[in-house]
Every structure is written in C-alpha cells, then in structure tokens.
Scaffold this active site. Structure first.
Site, mmCIF file in Angstrom:
data_model
loop_
_atom_site.group_PDB
_atom_site.id
_atom_site.type_symbol
_atom_site.label_atom_id
_atom_site.label_comp_id
_atom_site.label_asym_id
_atom_site.label_seq_id
_atom_site.Cartn_x
_atom_site.Cartn_y
_atom_site.Cartn_z
ATOM 1 N N CYS A 28 36.818 15.729 17.235
ATOM 2 C CA CYS A 28 36.864 15.187 18.587
ATOM 3 C C CYS A 28 37.199 16.293 19.585
ATOM 4 C CB CYS A 28 37.825 14.014 18.652
ATOM 5 S SG CYS A 28 37.377 12.847 19.946
ATOM 6 N N HIS A 79 35.786 10.629 14.549
ATOM 7 C CA HIS A 79 36.987 10.851 13.736
ATOM 8 C C HIS A 79 36.715 10.443 12.283
ATOM 9 C CE1 HIS A 79 40.014 11.560 16.943
ATOM 10 N NE2 HIS A 79 39.156 10.874 17.665
ATOM 11 N N GLU A 81 38.419 11.014 9.765
ATOM 12 C CA GLU A 81 39.648 10.723 9.013
ATOM 13 C C GLU A 81 39.946 9.223 8.913
ATOM 14 O OE1 GLU A 81 39.464 12.050 12.008
ATOM 15 O OE2 GLU A 81 41.244 11.694 13.247
HETATM 16 N N1 GLN Z 1 40.384 14.197 25.227
HETATM 17 C C1 GLN Z 1 39.069 14.175 24.663
HETATM 18 C C2 GLN Z 1 38.204 13.050 25.208
HETATM 19 O O1 GLN Z 1 38.714 12.113 25.757
HETATM 20 C C3 GLN Z 1 39.122 14.136 23.156
HETATM 21 C C4 GLN Z 1 39.681 12.868 22.624
HETATM 22 C C5 GLN Z 1 40.041 12.951 21.192
HETATM 23 O O2 GLN Z 1 40.171 14.038 20.627
HETATM 24 N N2 GLN Z 1 40.264 11.844 20.550
HETATM 25 O O3 GLN Z 1 37.006 13.080 25.071
#
Ligand code: GLN
Length: 549
Positions: free
Chosen positions: A379, A514, A516
């Site tokens: 992410c 994600h 995970e």
């Molecule tokens: N802050 C980033 C976004 O909002 C990444 C979010 C995250 O890593 N879950 O896109």
C-alpha cells in the site's frame, strides 16, 4: 439451527480474548462444525476505521470492505469457515446509530426508546445476523466485565441465554490468575470476584478459561471451581505458550471442545488437529533463517501491523524459515541513514498514513533497489516505491504523493475523485470527504501480467485482494515510469495500478492492496512465501545480483 458461545473477559484487559475465541473456533471447526465469529465492541466509535493504531492496534479489513477490530484477523487466521464481514463486528456506536436511525424514521411507533429493550433488541438482532447459518456462532464481548460500557451487551447475551435455553448457549469467561513472586503464590481471588460480578448481572459462566503464566495446579482449579460454581473440569488453564499456534492443542487436551459439544448436545467426530501440528512443527524446526526489516512508524506498537507480522511468519512456516523481524522507525533512517538495513535479507515498507517518516521510507526503498535486497511494499509501501523510482530512475525531481505535498511538481501518487466499487457502481471522494468510509476498501479484482514475479508467485493471473487506501498511482506518469524501468505487473479492472515490479532486481514487488489480510498459517500466502523464499536465498548468498541498467 445455530448455537452460541459467548466469550466475556474479566479482571484485566489484554488477556488475549480474541486469540482464545479464535482457538476455540479452531478446535470446534476441527470437529467438523461450521463456525461464524462476531466481535461486540463497547466503544462509541461507529467502526475502528478512524482510531489511532497507537490506541487500538491494526484496523483489519474484511473481504466486503468493513474496517474492523484486529481480533477479526485472528478469527480468519484460525477459522476457515469464519467468513467475517459487515455483520461480524458491532460497536456501541453502530448499534446506537441504527437505533437512532429507526427512531427518526418513526419505526418505534411513539414509544420511549430505551436501552432495554431497544438497544438490547438491536444487539440481539445484530448477533443473529452475524451468526448466519453456521453450526456455532462464537461471540466475543470486548472490554472487561464491570465496565459501564459493556452492560447493554452483557444484558443482551443474558437474554439470549434465557430465550434459547441452556443447550444452545454456552458462556465462557476468561480471567487472569496472577502469580505473586514475593510470596510464591497463585491468586484465585480476582477470578472469584470477576465471576461474582458476572453473576450479579445474571450470567453464570459454564466454562472458565484462566490465563496464567504456568499451568494451573489442580489445587487452584478445585478452589476456583468451588468458589465460582463452575465444574472443575470446565476450569481450563490457558497458560503462556511460546507459540500462538500451540494454543488450539492446549485447549483440546483439556477437553474444551468436548465440554462445549456436550452442553450443546452435539455428537461429533474426533478433532483433527493435524494441520495445526504441522504448523507448529514447521515453526519449531526451521532449516534456515532470515532477517527482515520492517520500516514504518508506530514500530513500538507491534499490534498496529499484526496481520503483516503474522503473514511474514506464515511465509516462514511454508518455507521452513525462521523469520526475525526487525522493527525500524523510518525517522531513524532519516536521521542516521540506511546503515541499519545493511545485514537485512529483506525489507518491507508496510501500509501507513501521514507524512512522518516518509523520506526514511523512500530511502529504505532506494537501499533495497540499489543493493538487490528483496523488497516487499504494501500500500503506502508501493506508493513510496513509485515515488523513489520517479525521483531516482525517471529523474522527476521532487516527485511526491499529494497526500504529503499538495504542491509537488510531480504528483506521481494522487487522489482520484471517482472510482468503481465492487458492484461496478461509481464512488466519489474529494479532499474534503469525511475520513470514515471514504476509502477504496475490501476485495477487488486484480489482473496480473503474465510472467511477472507476482503471476508466478500466485500461479495465476486473476486474483482478488483487499484494499484500504485513498490515494492511487497517477496514470499520467505511467508511461514515463515504465520507460524508466518500472513494470506495472498488476492492474485493477478500472485500470488503476495494483502492483509494480522492477525487472533486473532479483525480487522487488509492491502492491496497492494488503495481501496480509488473506494470509493464514495453514495455507500461507503466495506473495509472502515467495518473498521469504527470496530473502532466504539472499541469506544463503544464492540470490542473483541486481542487473546493471
Ligand atoms: N496513505 C495511503 C493512501 O491513503 C496509503 C494507505 C495505506 O497504506 N493503507 O492511499
């Protein structure tokens, strides 16, 4: 017909009620039952999406995009049939929101709306919804018995016991049995008091799970049974385990699943815990090891990355590798440079929000890229990898995400104002949107490029993974970044960047989603297995060098 097991906690918080619930789910599932799992949280937030990971640990995202308590992560890791979603986590805020909504619509026909029966009815209805058609629904009540906030939840589960009867409802109470070193004594008094408190609101526990450092001696078991009116064999000792995955066997050996089955009148096949034994065996007998750096913030609060830590460990289980995770503050890299990454076999930059430490993360990416160290970005970890490539490969000086610098000359990551949701509808967001519930959330389809590390790891080109983010790679820069060497190996159906890789580097993979959240110890996860396998080669000196561009 679904039966219910309600799990409450007493004495102190943080006793591992979530893990205990998940392990109970695991051993009941091992007896051939289907299980659903629910967490009831007494706090007023509607969901934990806006809560600081400092206070509350990780926000776990379910397949349907609900932002939930981290305990739901334990449930899904331990119980295969537990498909958590929107109806698996209810907070006081959510219950009240719904009741107030109904009151405004006039649903209560002029009645005075009260905690009993309106709030308690809403709780019971929510529990029934979350239970679905599973054989057994396990319901964990957050907080500690005696808290003001949890009273309506306890009242609701008390009522369910009366309504459904003793052969369809089991009450499990988790307590602490402390050891006082100065007098070398085990103290049962807090447990006695906690059960007294529970009984004063009308709930007699059927089973006590006693958390203690060492196995509970027979004498203490007997004493607890006597004072709490719980049969001695139903006083289970949950002593500290050196490995989480040993807990299902620990509970099964003391007959916990049998006690539940007997009360519910279920005639079940013996427990098959062979997969759990295999997990423990692989974890206890690795034939290699790796050092993985996790570069982020909140590193002193490991709970904020609990699913990720678990997923890395699962990667180790499935490659028989001991995974040593080093939690590094990215601000330290900003202060002292990337020297701390020198002996690492793999570098992970996890998801995150806010700009603190962002340059340190970018620096960690650069170090991984230049030194051929396996890199896994998740992410925000993908977004910083794009920023790093933009700055240092494509020569886009000052490239940044608009999340951290609205005036960057090269917004390679930015906010898109419209995107498609799972159902193919269009969702909107803007800089002014509320923070709660304005993210790309939940499982979405990703198409992987044939031949990429990602496609080879997954063994297929069509995957679904969970999201939780607001910002996206800016498609206007894609061509330029590709020309500089970045490979866009995964795309969403609406053409957003989902995965990147760096050809020429032995293992450099990052995802906007994600992975995970879908890893579990018994199956592992393709990306984490592949990452740990690469890190292991790095450790053994068999990983290819970075190809010079
Ligand atoms: N802050 C980033 C976004 O909002 C990444 C979010 C995250 O890593 N879950 O896109």
């Amino acid at each position: 017909m679904t039966s219910y097991v309600f799990i409450t906690g007493g004495v102190v918080s943080s006793l591992g009620k979530g893990i205990t619930s998940a392990c109970l789910g695991a051993i009941l599932e091992a007896r051939g039952l289907t299980i659903s799992m629910i967490k009831l949280d007494p706090y007023i937030n509607v969901d934990p999406g806006t809560m600081s990971p400092f206070q509350h640990g990780e926000v776990f995202v379910t397949q349907d995009g609900t932002e939930t308590d981290l305990d739901l992560g334990h449930y899904e890791r331990f119980v295969r049939t537990a498909r958590c979603g929107r109806h698996s986590n209810y907070t006081t805020g959510r219950i009240y929101e719904s009741v107030i909504g109904k009151e405004r619509r006039g649903d209560y026909l002029g009645a005075t709306v009260q905690v009993i029966p309106h709030i308690t009815n809403e709780i019971k209805e929510s529990v029934r919804k979350g239970a679905g058609d599973a054989d057994i629904c396990l319901v964990e009540i957050g907080g500690t018995v005696g808290d003001i906030e949890s009273l309506p939840f306890l009242e609701a589960i008390r009522q369910m016991g009366i309504e459904l009867g003793h052969d369809r409802v089991v009450y499990v109470h988790l307590t602490l049995v402390p050891y006082i070193p100065t007098s070398s004594e085990i103290k049962t008094k807090p447990t006695q008091h906690s059960v007294k408190e529970l009984r004063s609101i009308g709930i007699q526990p059927d089973i006590l799970v006693c958390r203690s450092e060492k196995p509970l001696p027979q004498e203490e078991r007997k004493k607890i049974a006597l004072f709490t009116n719980v049969p001695e064999k139903s006083v289970i000792s949950a002593y500290d385990a050196d490995d989480l995955y040993k807990i299902p066997a620990m509970m099964h050996e003391q007959g916990l699943d049998d006690i539940v089955a007997r009360q519910l009148g279920l005639d079940l096949p013996p427990a098959d815990l062979s997969e759990w034994e295999a997990v423990v065996d692989a974890k206890q007998h690795p034939d290699g090891e790796v050092d993985i750096a996790m570069v982020g913030k909140y590193m002193d609060l490991k709970d904020s990355y609990i699913s990720l830590v678990e997923a890395l460990q699962h990667g180790g289980i499935h490659t028989r590798t001991r995974v040593n995770i080093h939690f590094l503050e990215s601000t330290d890299i900003e202060k002292s440079g990337p020297g701390c990454l020198e002996n690492m076999d793999g570098i992970v930059v996890p998801g995150g929000f806010g700009d603190r430490g962002i340059e340190g993360k970018i620096e960690a990416v650069r170090y991984a890229r230049e030194n051929g160290i396996p890199y896994l970005g998740i992410c925000l970890g993908m977004q910083v990898a794009v920023i790093e490539a933009a700055r240092n490969l494509a020569g886009l000086e000052g490239a940044m995400s608009t999340e951290f610098d609205k005036n960057t000359p090269h917004p390679v990551v930015g906010l898109i104002t419209e995107w498609q949701d799972q159902a193919g509808g269009t969702e909107q967001r803007s800089e002014e949107s509320h923070l709660g519930g304005t993210m790309r959330l939940g499982a979405q389809a990703v198409e992987l490029e044939e031949g990429s590390i990602a496609a080879r790891s997954y063994g297929r080109t069509h995957i679904e993974e969970r999201h939780r983010h607001r910002y996206e790679v800016n498609n206007r820069y894609r061509e330029q970044l590709a020309a500089a060497g970045l490979r866009f190996s995964g795309l969403s159906v609406d053409d957003l960047v989902e995965m990147i890789e760096l050809p020429g580097h032995p293992w450099f993979v990052a995802s906007q989603f994600h992975p995970e959240f879908t890893s579990n110890p018994r199956d592992g996860h393709p990306l984490f297995k592949s990452f740990i396998a690469a890190a292991r080669k790095h450790n053994e000196g068999t990983l290819p060098e970075v190809a010079q561009a």
